[in-house]
Design a protein around this motif. Structure first.
Motif, PDB file in Angstrom:
ATOM      1  N   ASP A  79       2.114  50.393  61.911  1.00 37.44           N
ATOM      2  CA  ASP A  79       1.228  51.213  61.073  1.00 37.44           C
ATOM      3  C   ASP A  79      -0.230  50.788  61.245  1.00 37.44           C
ATOM      4  O   ASP A  79      -1.142  51.609  61.216  1.00 37.44           O
ATOM      5  N   ALA A  80      -0.441  49.500  61.444  1.00 37.67           N
ATOM      6  CA  ALA A  80      -1.824  49.006  61.560  1.00 37.67           C
ATOM      7  C   ALA A  80      -2.429  49.313  62.930  1.00 37.67           C
ATOM      8  O   ALA A  80      -3.625  49.585  63.024  1.00 37.67           O
ATOM      9  N   PHE A  81      -1.632  49.260  63.981  1.00 43.20           N
ATOM     10  CA  PHE A  81      -2.246  49.263  65.326  1.00 43.20           C
ATOM     11  C   PHE A  81      -1.883  50.442  66.213  1.00 43.20           C
ATOM     12  O   PHE A  81      -2.435  50.569  67.306  1.00 43.20           O
ATOM     13  N   TRP A  82      -0.961  51.282  65.816  1.00 47.66           N
ATOM     14  CA  TRP A  82      -0.638  52.447  66.653  1.00 47.66           C
ATOM     15  C   TRP A  82      -1.339  53.677  66.120  1.00 47.66           C
ATOM     16  O   TRP A  82      -1.369  53.861  64.920  1.00 47.66           O
ATOM     17  N   PRO A  83      -1.821  54.569  66.975  1.00 45.55           N
ATOM     18  CA  PRO A  83      -1.898  54.351  68.420  1.00 45.55           C
ATOM     19  C   PRO A  83      -2.945  53.309  68.755  1.00 45.55           C
ATOM     20  O   PRO A  83      -3.999  53.269  68.141  1.00 45.55           O
ATOM     21  N   GLY A  84      -2.622  52.475  69.751  1.00 42.62           N
ATOM     22  CA  GLY A  84      -3.544  51.417  70.138  1.00 42.62           C
ATOM     23  C   GLY A  84      -2.849  50.361  70.968  1.00 42.62           C
ATOM     24  O   GLY A  84      -1.659  50.474  71.260  1.00 42.62           O
ATOM     25  N   PRO A  85      -3.608  49.306  71.322  1.00 38.11           N
ATOM     26  CA  PRO A  85      -3.128  48.371  72.340  1.00 38.11           C
ATOM     27  C   PRO A  85      -2.229  47.251  71.839  1.00 38.11           C
ATOM     28  O   PRO A  85      -2.439  46.089  72.155  1.00 38.11           O
ATOM     29  N   LEU A  86      -1.217  47.592  71.037  1.00 35.44           N
ATOM     30  CA  LEU A  86      -0.221  46.593  70.630  1.00 35.44           C
ATOM     31  C   LEU A  86       1.145  47.008  71.154  1.00 35.44           C
ATOM     32  O   LEU A  86       1.634  48.096  70.854  1.00 35.44           O
ATOM     33  N   THR A  87       1.765  46.137  71.948  1.00 34.50           N
ATOM     34  CA  THR A  87       3.125  46.377  72.445  1.00 34.50           C
ATOM     35  C   THR A  87       4.081  45.495  71.656  1.00 34.50           C
ATOM     36  O   THR A  87       3.819  44.307  71.461  1.00 34.50           O
ATOM     37  N   ILE A  88       5.168  46.111  71.161  1.00 36.87           N
ATOM     38  CA  ILE A  88       6.154  45.356  70.377  1.00 36.87           C
ATOM     39  C   ILE A  88       7.494  45.371  71.085  1.00 36.87           C
ATOM     40  O   ILE A  88       7.930  46.427  71.574  1.00 36.87           O
ATOM     41  N   LEU A  89       8.140  44.223  71.156  1.00 39.05           N
ATOM     42  CA  LEU A  89       9.497  44.171  71.691  1.00 39.05           C
ATOM     43  C   LEU A  89      10.470  44.554  70.584  1.00 39.05           C
ATOM     44  O   LEU A  89      10.441  43.954  69.503  1.00 39.05           O
ATOM     45  N   LEU A  90      11.292  45.562  70.861  1.00 36.15           N
ATOM     46  CA  LEU A  90      12.282  46.007  69.885  1.00 36.15           C
ATOM     47  C   LEU A  90      13.655  45.961  70.531  1.00 36.15           C
ATOM     48  O   LEU A  90      13.769  46.113  71.756  1.00 36.15           O
ATOM     49  N   GLU A  96      -6.348  53.168  77.034  1.00 39.88           N
ATOM     50  CA  GLU A  96      -7.491  52.470  76.442  1.00 39.88           C
ATOM     51  C   GLU A  96      -7.576  51.015  76.918  1.00 39.88           C
ATOM     52  O   GLU A  96      -8.592  50.360  76.729  1.00 39.88           O
ATOM     53  N   THR A  97      -6.507  50.510  77.549  1.00 37.41           N
ATOM     54  CA  THR A  97      -6.535  49.116  78.028  1.00 37.41           C
ATOM     55  C   THR A  97      -6.887  49.083  79.511  1.00 37.41           C
ATOM     56  O   THR A  97      -7.968  48.667  79.897  1.00 37.41           O
ATOM     57  N   SER A 146      -2.626  45.446  76.755  1.00 34.02           N
ATOM     58  CA  SER A 146      -2.196  45.353  75.365  1.00 34.02           C
ATOM     59  C   SER A 146      -1.683  43.943  75.051  1.00 34.02           C
ATOM     60  O   SER A 146      -1.214  43.218  75.931  1.00 34.02           O
ATOM     61  N   THR A 147      -1.778  43.602  73.781  1.00 34.48           N
ATOM     62  CA  THR A 147      -1.164  42.378  73.265  1.00 34.48           C
ATOM     63  C   THR A 147       0.339  42.637  73.130  1.00 34.48           C
ATOM     64  O   THR A 147       0.730  43.696  72.645  1.00 34.48           O
ATOM     65  N   ILE A 148       1.163  41.691  73.585  1.00 37.06           N
ATOM     66  CA  ILE A 148       2.617  41.870  73.456  1.00 37.06           C
ATOM     67  C   ILE A 148       3.156  40.878  72.424  1.00 37.06           C
ATOM     68  O   ILE A 148       2.897  39.673  72.527  1.00 37.06           O
ATOM     69  N   VAL A 149       3.893  41.414  71.425  1.00 36.39           N
ATOM     70  CA  VAL A 149       4.467  40.551  70.392  1.00 36.39           C
ATOM     71  C   VAL A 149       5.945  40.870  70.186  1.00 36.39           C
ATOM     72  O   VAL A 149       6.433  41.937  70.577  1.00 36.39           O
ATOM     73  N   ARG A 150       6.620  39.903  69.597  1.00 34.19           N
ATOM     74  CA  ARG A 150       7.990  40.137  69.119  1.00 34.19           C
ATOM     75  C   ARG A 150       8.064  39.554  67.716  1.00 34.19           C
ATOM     76  O   ARG A 150       7.524  38.472  67.468  1.00 34.19           O
ATOM     77  N   ALA A 164       2.285  52.766  71.621  1.00 31.07           N
ATOM     78  CA  ALA A 164       1.745  54.129  71.560  1.00 31.07           C
ATOM     79  C   ALA A 164       0.284  54.041  71.981  1.00 31.07           C
ATOM     80  O   ALA A 164      -0.548  53.497  71.246  1.00 31.07           O
ATOM     81  N   PRO A 165      -0.060  54.530  73.159  1.00 33.51           N
ATOM     82  CA  PRO A 165      -1.455  54.430  73.606  1.00 33.51           C
ATOM     83  C   PRO A 165      -2.353  55.352  72.793  1.00 33.51           C
ATOM     84  O   PRO A 165      -1.909  56.379  72.278  1.00 33.51           O
ATOM     85  N   SER A 166      -3.637  54.983  72.685  1.00 35.00           N
ATOM     86  CA  SER A 166      -4.572  55.830  71.923  1.00 35.00           C
ATOM     87  C   SER A 166      -5.426  56.702  72.831  1.00 35.00           C
ATOM     88  O   SER A 166      -6.111  57.592  72.348  1.00 35.00           O
ATOM     89  N   HIS A 167      -5.411  56.452  74.133  1.00 32.02           N
ATOM     90  CA  HIS A 167      -6.293  57.223  75.015  1.00 32.02           C
ATOM     91  C   HIS A 167      -5.923  58.707  74.948  1.00 32.02           C
ATOM     92  O   HIS A 167      -4.762  59.076  75.139  1.00 32.02           O
TER      93      HIS A 167
END
Ligand code: TXA
Ligand code: MG
Length: 343
Positions: free
Chosen positions: A88-99, A32-33, A180-184, A120-123
Protein backbone atom coordinates in the motif's frame (compact mmCIF):
# COMPACT_ATOMS: atom_id res chain seq x y z
CA UNK A 1 18.32 -7.25 -37.83
CA UNK A 2 17.80 -3.74 -36.51
CA UNK A 3 16.08 -2.86 -33.26
CA UNK A 4 12.84 -0.84 -33.58
CA UNK A 5 12.41 2.20 -31.36
CA UNK A 6 8.69 2.49 -30.60
CA UNK A 7 6.87 5.62 -29.44
CA UNK A 8 4.19 4.79 -26.89
CA UNK A 9 2.32 8.00 -27.70
CA UNK A 10 1.59 6.72 -31.18
CA UNK A 11 -1.24 4.21 -30.71
CA UNK A 12 -0.12 1.99 -33.59
CA UNK A 13 3.39 1.76 -32.13
CA UNK A 14 2.12 0.92 -28.65
CA UNK A 15 -0.10 -1.71 -30.28
CA UNK A 16 2.95 -3.07 -32.12
CA UNK A 17 4.79 -3.51 -28.81
CA UNK A 18 1.82 -5.33 -27.31
CA UNK A 19 1.44 -7.51 -30.41
CA UNK A 20 5.09 -8.54 -30.16
CA UNK A 21 4.62 -9.49 -26.51
CA UNK A 22 1.52 -11.52 -27.42
CA UNK A 23 3.59 -13.25 -30.09
CA UNK A 24 6.10 -14.33 -27.39
CA UNK A 25 8.73 -11.80 -28.44
CA UNK A 26 10.58 -9.91 -25.69
CA UNK A 27 10.29 -6.11 -25.84
CA UNK A 28 12.38 -3.67 -23.80
CA UNK A 29 10.26 -1.26 -21.74
CA UNK A 30 11.10 1.80 -19.67
CA UNK A 31 10.48 1.61 -15.95
CA UNK A 32 11.02 4.18 -13.22
CA UNK A 33 14.15 2.27 -12.11
CA UNK A 34 15.97 0.94 -15.21
CA UNK A 35 14.81 -0.38 -18.59
CA UNK A 36 13.46 -3.93 -18.43
CA UNK A 37 13.44 -6.71 -20.98
CA UNK A 38 9.80 -7.77 -20.82
CA UNK A 39 8.11 -11.02 -21.74
CA UNK A 40 4.82 -12.63 -20.74
CA UNK A 41 4.90 -14.52 -17.45
CA UNK A 42 2.61 -17.11 -19.03
CA UNK A 43 4.78 -17.73 -22.08
CA UNK A 44 7.65 -20.18 -21.62
CA UNK A 45 9.02 -19.35 -25.10
CA UNK A 46 9.09 -15.63 -24.25
CA UNK A 47 10.91 -16.27 -20.98
CA UNK A 48 13.37 -18.59 -22.70
CA UNK A 49 14.12 -15.81 -25.20
CA UNK A 50 14.75 -13.36 -22.35
CA UNK A 51 17.32 -15.70 -20.82
CA UNK A 52 18.95 -16.21 -24.21
CA UNK A 53 19.09 -12.50 -25.14
CA UNK A 54 20.67 -11.60 -21.82
CA UNK A 55 22.88 -14.70 -21.72
CA UNK A 56 21.44 -15.07 -18.24
CA UNK A 57 21.81 -18.36 -16.38
CA UNK A 58 18.51 -20.15 -15.82
CA UNK A 59 19.14 -20.33 -12.09
CA UNK A 60 18.61 -16.57 -11.83
CA UNK A 61 14.87 -15.89 -11.41
CA UNK A 62 12.83 -13.05 -12.93
CA UNK A 63 10.77 -10.29 -11.30
CA UNK A 64 7.09 -10.33 -12.23
CA UNK A 65 5.56 -6.94 -13.02
CA UNK A 66 1.86 -6.41 -12.31
CA UNK A 67 -0.50 -3.44 -12.35
CA UNK A 68 -1.63 -3.48 -8.75
CA UNK A 69 -2.01 -5.26 -5.41
CA UNK A 70 -4.85 -7.47 -6.63
CA UNK A 71 -2.77 -8.74 -9.54
CA UNK A 72 0.17 -9.36 -7.19
CA UNK A 73 -2.02 -11.22 -4.75
CA UNK A 74 -3.40 -13.36 -7.59
CA UNK A 75 -0.06 -14.96 -8.37
CA UNK A 76 0.75 -15.49 -4.68
CA UNK A 77 -0.71 -17.56 -1.86
CA UNK A 78 -1.91 -14.36 -0.17
CA UNK A 79 -0.57 -11.35 1.66
CA UNK A 80 0.09 -10.92 5.36
CA UNK A 81 -0.57 -7.54 7.04
CA UNK A 82 3.02 -6.29 6.79
CA UNK A 83 3.22 -7.24 3.13
CA UNK A 84 -0.03 -5.36 2.54
CA UNK A 85 1.28 -2.34 4.38
CA UNK A 86 4.44 -2.21 2.26
CA UNK A 87 2.50 -2.71 -0.95
CA UNK A 88 0.00 0.00 0.00
CA UNK A 89 2.86 2.38 0.77
CA UNK A 90 5.07 1.77 -2.26
CA UNK A 91 3.03 0.42 -5.18
CA UNK A 92 3.08 1.45 -7.88
CA UNK A 93 6.78 2.03 -7.41
CA UNK A 94 10.22 0.50 -7.02
CA UNK A 95 9.60 -2.07 -4.28
CA UNK A 96 9.82 -5.78 -5.15
CA UNK A 97 8.39 -8.24 -2.62
CA UNK A 98 9.02 -11.97 -2.49
CA UNK A 99 5.72 -13.79 -2.05
CA UNK A 100 4.90 -17.49 -1.81
CA UNK A 101 3.97 -18.39 -5.38
CA UNK A 102 0.92 -20.08 -6.86
CA UNK A 103 1.58 -23.40 -8.63
CA UNK A 104 0.98 -21.91 -12.06
CA UNK A 105 3.96 -19.53 -11.73
CA UNK A 106 6.56 -21.46 -13.65
CA UNK A 107 9.91 -22.94 -12.73
CA UNK A 108 11.47 -20.80 -15.46
CA UNK A 109 10.23 -17.61 -13.77
CA UNK A 110 11.32 -18.41 -10.20
CA UNK A 111 14.20 -20.78 -11.00
CA UNK A 112 12.49 -23.47 -8.99
CA UNK A 113 12.01 -21.33 -5.87
CA UNK A 114 8.67 -21.38 -4.02
CA UNK A 115 8.98 -17.57 -3.85
CA UNK A 116 8.03 -15.23 -6.66
CA UNK A 117 9.38 -11.68 -6.79
CA UNK A 118 6.65 -9.16 -7.65
CA UNK A 119 6.41 -5.44 -8.20
CA UNK A 120 4.01 -2.91 -9.71
CA UNK A 121 6.01 -0.40 -11.76
CA UNK A 122 4.93 3.25 -11.74
CA UNK A 123 6.30 4.26 -15.14
CA UNK A 124 3.28 5.33 -17.24
CA UNK A 125 4.58 3.59 -20.38
CA UNK A 126 5.15 0.27 -18.61
CA UNK A 127 1.70 0.57 -17.04
CA UNK A 128 0.03 1.29 -20.37
CA UNK A 129 1.60 -1.84 -21.83
CA UNK A 130 0.43 -3.93 -18.85
CA UNK A 131 -3.09 -2.51 -19.22
CA UNK A 132 -3.29 -3.22 -22.94
CA UNK A 133 -1.84 -6.69 -22.54
CA UNK A 134 -3.96 -7.59 -19.53
CA UNK A 135 -1.46 -9.99 -17.96
CA UNK A 136 1.77 -9.90 -15.93
CA UNK A 137 5.19 -9.38 -17.49
CA UNK A 138 8.52 -10.72 -16.33
CA UNK A 139 11.26 -8.13 -16.80
CA UNK A 140 14.89 -8.33 -15.79
CA UNK A 141 17.06 -5.30 -16.45
CA UNK A 142 17.69 -4.99 -20.20
CA UNK A 143 21.41 -5.67 -20.15
CA UNK A 144 23.61 -8.67 -20.88
CA UNK A 145 24.07 -10.71 -17.71
CA UNK A 146 26.52 -9.18 -15.27
CA UNK A 147 26.73 -5.83 -17.02
CA UNK A 148 25.60 -2.29 -16.25
CA UNK A 149 21.82 -1.79 -16.30
CA UNK A 150 20.51 0.58 -19.00
CA UNK A 151 18.74 3.80 -18.01
CA UNK A 152 17.90 5.09 -21.52
CA UNK A 153 16.55 3.52 -24.71
CA UNK A 154 19.86 4.33 -26.40
CA UNK A 155 21.72 2.25 -23.80
CA UNK A 156 19.29 -0.63 -24.37
CA UNK A 157 19.86 -0.60 -28.12
CA UNK A 158 23.63 -0.48 -27.62
CA UNK A 159 23.46 -3.31 -25.10
CA UNK A 160 21.03 -5.77 -26.68
CA UNK A 161 20.64 -4.62 -30.29
CA UNK A 162 23.71 -6.58 -31.39
CA UNK A 163 22.20 -9.76 -29.90
CA UNK A 164 18.92 -9.50 -31.79
CA UNK A 165 16.53 -7.48 -29.59
CA UNK A 166 13.61 -6.62 -31.87
CA UNK A 167 12.07 -3.57 -30.18
CA UNK A 168 12.38 -1.08 -27.35
CA UNK A 169 9.66 1.34 -26.31
CA UNK A 170 10.97 4.87 -25.74
CA UNK A 171 10.39 6.27 -22.28
CA UNK A 172 13.09 8.83 -21.58
CA UNK A 173 15.71 8.57 -18.85
CA UNK A 174 14.76 6.47 -15.85
CA UNK A 175 13.81 8.53 -12.82
CA UNK A 176 15.53 6.46 -10.10
CA UNK A 177 18.39 4.99 -12.12
CA UNK A 178 18.96 2.05 -9.77
CA UNK A 179 16.84 -1.09 -9.59
CA UNK A 180 13.98 -1.73 -7.21
CA UNK A 181 14.58 -2.63 -3.58
CA UNK A 182 13.90 -6.34 -3.01
CA UNK A 183 12.46 -7.47 0.34
CA UNK A 184 10.90 -10.51 1.92
CA UNK A 185 8.70 -10.34 4.99
CA UNK A 186 9.60 -12.91 7.63
CA UNK A 187 7.05 -12.72 10.46
CA UNK A 188 7.40 -9.07 11.50
CA UNK A 189 10.86 -8.51 10.11
CA UNK A 190 11.59 -6.97 6.72
CA UNK A 191 14.48 -8.84 5.13
CA UNK A 192 16.43 -6.72 2.67
CA UNK A 193 17.66 -8.82 -0.24
CA UNK A 194 18.77 -6.04 -2.55
CA UNK A 195 19.13 -2.38 -1.59
CA UNK A 196 17.54 -0.22 -4.25
CA UNK A 197 15.40 2.78 -5.07
CA UNK A 198 13.36 2.59 -1.85
CA UNK A 199 15.64 3.30 1.10
CA UNK A 200 15.79 1.37 4.38
CA UNK A 201 14.69 4.57 6.10
CA UNK A 202 11.54 4.64 3.94
CA UNK A 203 10.80 0.97 4.72
CA UNK A 204 11.09 1.57 8.45
CA UNK A 205 8.84 4.62 8.30
CA UNK A 206 6.15 3.07 6.13
CA UNK A 207 6.00 -0.09 8.22
CA UNK A 208 5.61 1.82 11.46
CA UNK A 209 9.05 0.85 12.73
CA UNK A 210 9.41 -2.79 11.65
CA UNK A 211 12.98 -4.02 11.94
CA UNK A 212 14.85 -4.26 8.63
CA UNK A 213 17.47 -6.99 8.47
CA UNK A 214 20.02 -6.86 5.70
CA UNK A 215 20.39 -10.50 4.74
CA UNK A 216 22.69 -10.01 1.83
CA UNK A 217 25.75 -11.94 2.88
CA UNK A 218 28.60 -9.96 1.36
CA UNK A 219 31.34 -12.29 2.49
CA UNK A 220 29.62 -15.47 1.42
CA UNK A 221 28.55 -15.29 -2.22
CA UNK A 222 27.40 -18.90 -2.15
CA UNK A 223 24.90 -18.30 0.60
CA UNK A 224 23.85 -15.05 -0.98
CA UNK A 225 23.31 -16.80 -4.26
CA UNK A 226 20.66 -18.97 -2.64
CA UNK A 227 18.67 -15.90 -1.65
CA UNK A 228 18.89 -13.63 -4.68
CA UNK A 229 20.76 -15.63 -7.28
CA UNK A 230 21.35 -12.51 -9.37
CA UNK A 231 23.30 -10.92 -6.58
CA UNK A 232 26.41 -12.73 -7.72
CA UNK A 233 29.28 -10.67 -6.46
CA UNK A 234 30.41 -9.48 -9.88
CA UNK A 235 27.59 -7.57 -11.52
CA UNK A 236 26.95 -4.18 -13.10
CA UNK A 237 30.46 -4.44 -14.51
CA UNK A 238 31.76 -2.09 -17.17
CA UNK A 239 34.53 -3.42 -19.43
CA UNK A 240 37.04 -1.12 -17.74
CA UNK A 241 38.21 -2.63 -14.43
CA UNK A 242 36.62 -0.92 -11.44
CA UNK A 243 38.47 -0.63 -8.16
CA UNK A 244 36.21 0.06 -5.19
CA UNK A 245 37.81 1.84 -2.27
CA UNK A 246 35.85 0.97 0.88
CA UNK A 247 38.16 2.80 3.22
CA UNK A 248 39.47 6.00 1.78
CA UNK A 249 41.52 6.94 4.83
CA UNK A 250 43.49 3.72 4.62
CA UNK A 251 43.73 3.46 0.86
CA UNK A 252 43.90 7.06 -0.29
CA UNK A 253 45.41 8.46 -3.47
CA UNK A 254 48.99 8.19 -2.29
CA UNK A 255 48.60 4.47 -1.81
CA UNK A 256 47.04 3.98 -5.21
CA UNK A 257 49.03 6.39 -7.32
CA UNK A 258 51.78 3.94 -8.04
CA UNK A 259 49.35 1.27 -9.24
CA UNK A 260 47.29 3.27 -11.63
CA UNK A 261 48.17 5.47 -14.53
CA UNK A 262 45.45 6.77 -16.79
CA UNK A 263 42.55 6.15 -14.40
CA UNK A 264 39.31 7.96 -13.67
CA UNK A 265 38.19 8.75 -10.14
CA UNK A 266 34.54 8.34 -9.31
CA UNK A 267 33.17 9.76 -6.10
CA UNK A 268 29.57 9.84 -4.91
CA UNK A 269 29.64 13.28 -3.30
CA UNK A 270 32.36 15.97 -3.43
CA UNK A 271 35.24 14.76 -1.33
CA UNK A 272 36.61 17.02 1.32
CA UNK A 273 40.08 15.67 0.75
CA UNK A 274 42.51 18.20 -0.61
CA UNK A 275 44.97 15.60 -1.75
CA UNK A 276 43.51 14.85 -5.17
CA UNK A 277 46.47 16.44 -6.86
CA UNK A 278 48.67 13.75 -5.44
CA UNK A 279 46.80 11.09 -7.37
CA UNK A 280 49.30 10.96 -10.17
CA UNK A 281 47.47 8.76 -12.63
CA UNK A 282 44.02 10.30 -12.38
CA UNK A 283 43.00 11.87 -15.68
CA UNK A 284 39.42 12.64 -14.79
CA UNK A 285 37.44 13.11 -11.62
CA UNK A 286 33.69 12.62 -11.67
CA UNK A 287 31.29 13.42 -8.84
CA UNK A 288 27.90 11.72 -9.08
CA UNK A 289 26.14 14.47 -7.15
CA UNK A 290 28.05 17.71 -6.69
CA UNK A 291 25.20 19.00 -4.48
CA UNK A 292 25.32 15.93 -2.24
CA UNK A 293 21.97 14.34 -3.14
CA UNK A 294 21.69 10.55 -2.81
CA UNK A 295 18.74 10.59 -5.25
CA UNK A 296 20.78 12.37 -7.89
CA UNK A 297 23.80 10.11 -7.35
CA UNK A 298 21.65 7.00 -7.88
CA UNK A 299 19.93 8.41 -10.95
CA UNK A 300 23.18 9.12 -12.83
CA UNK A 301 25.25 6.18 -11.56
CA UNK A 302 24.83 3.68 -14.42
CA UNK A 303 24.96 6.30 -17.19
CA UNK A 304 28.16 7.65 -15.65
CA UNK A 305 29.73 4.19 -15.52
CA UNK A 306 28.82 3.65 -19.17
CA UNK A 307 30.26 7.04 -20.13
CA UNK A 308 33.54 6.39 -18.31
CA UNK A 309 33.72 2.92 -19.81
CA UNK A 310 33.69 4.42 -23.30
CA UNK A 311 36.65 6.69 -22.57
CA UNK A 312 39.35 4.04 -22.54
CA UNK A 313 40.75 4.43 -19.03
CA UNK A 314 42.91 1.66 -17.61
CA UNK A 315 40.76 1.66 -14.48
CA UNK A 316 37.88 3.41 -12.76
CA UNK A 317 38.65 4.00 -9.10
CA UNK A 318 35.40 4.43 -7.19
CA UNK A 319 35.24 5.72 -3.64
CA UNK A 320 32.59 4.52 -1.25
CA UNK A 321 30.07 7.21 -0.30
CA UNK A 322 27.76 7.47 2.72
CA UNK A 323 25.31 4.58 3.23
CA UNK A 324 22.32 6.80 4.04
CA UNK A 325 19.20 6.76 1.87
CA UNK A 326 19.93 5.56 -1.65
CA UNK A 327 23.63 5.69 -0.82
CA UNK A 328 23.30 2.07 0.33
CA UNK A 329 22.19 1.02 -3.17
CA UNK A 330 24.85 3.17 -4.87
CA UNK A 331 27.62 1.61 -2.76
CA UNK A 332 26.19 -1.85 -3.36
CA UNK A 333 26.26 -1.39 -7.16
CA UNK A 334 29.77 0.08 -7.15
CA UNK A 335 31.05 -2.70 -4.91
CA UNK A 336 29.63 -5.32 -7.23
CA UNK A 337 30.87 -3.55 -10.36
CA UNK A 338 34.37 -3.80 -8.94
CA UNK A 339 36.95 -6.31 -9.97
CA UNK A 340 39.00 -5.36 -6.93
CA UNK A 341 38.04 -3.98 -3.54
CA UNK A 342 40.25 -2.23 -1.05
CA UNK A 343 39.44 -1.89 2.62
O1 TXA B 1 13.98 -2.34 -10.85
C1 TXA B 1 13.98 -3.53 -11.14
O2 TXA B 1 13.76 -4.41 -10.31
C2 TXA B 1 14.25 -3.89 -12.61
C3 TXA B 1 13.11 -3.33 -13.43
C4 TXA B 1 13.21 -3.68 -14.88
O3 TXA B 1 11.90 -3.75 -12.89
N1 TXA B 1 14.41 -5.30 -12.76
C5 TXA B 1 15.51 -5.96 -12.30
O4 TXA B 1 15.53 -7.30 -12.64
O5 TXA B 1 16.42 -5.43 -11.71
P1 TXA B 1 16.87 -8.18 -12.58
O6 TXA B 1 16.46 -9.49 -13.12
O7 TXA B 1 17.93 -7.47 -13.27
O8 TXA B 1 17.18 -8.34 -11.07
C6 TXA B 1 16.27 -9.09 -10.29
C7 TXA B 1 16.94 -9.66 -9.08
C8 TXA B 1 17.95 -10.73 -9.41
O9 TXA B 1 19.06 -10.56 -8.55
C9 TXA B 1 17.22 -12.02 -9.07
O10 TXA B 1 18.09 -13.03 -8.64
C10 TXA B 1 16.29 -11.57 -7.97
O11 TXA B 1 15.92 -10.27 -8.31
N2 TXA B 1 15.07 -12.39 -7.93
C11 TXA B 1 14.10 -12.46 -8.86
N3 TXA B 1 13.18 -13.36 -8.52
C12 TXA B 1 13.56 -13.87 -7.34
C13 TXA B 1 13.03 -14.87 -6.47
N4 TXA B 1 11.91 -15.52 -6.75
N5 TXA B 1 13.72 -15.14 -5.35
C14 TXA B 1 14.87 -14.48 -5.04
N6 TXA B 1 15.42 -13.54 -5.83
C15 TXA B 1 14.77 -13.24 -6.95
MG1 MG C 1 19.82 -6.83 -13.51
Amino acid sequence: MSCLLLDSNVPAQLAAAVARLRADEPVALPSETVYGLAGRLYSEPALAKIFALKARPRFDPLIVHVLDKAAGAAISLGLNPLEEKLIDAFWPGPLTILLKKQDFVTHLCTAGSPWVAVRAPSHPVFRRVLEELGEPLCAPSANRFGRVSPTSSRDVVAELGPYGLGAVVEGGSCEHGVESTIVRVNENVIELLRPGAISVEQLVEASGGAPVRNIKVEKDPEKEALLTPGSALSHYAPRTPVLFVEDYLQFGPKFLASDFQNCALLEVFPSEESSWDSWAGAKERVTLSPRGSDLEAASVLFATLRGLDAEGFDAIVALRGPDEGLGLAVNDRLRRAASRRLG
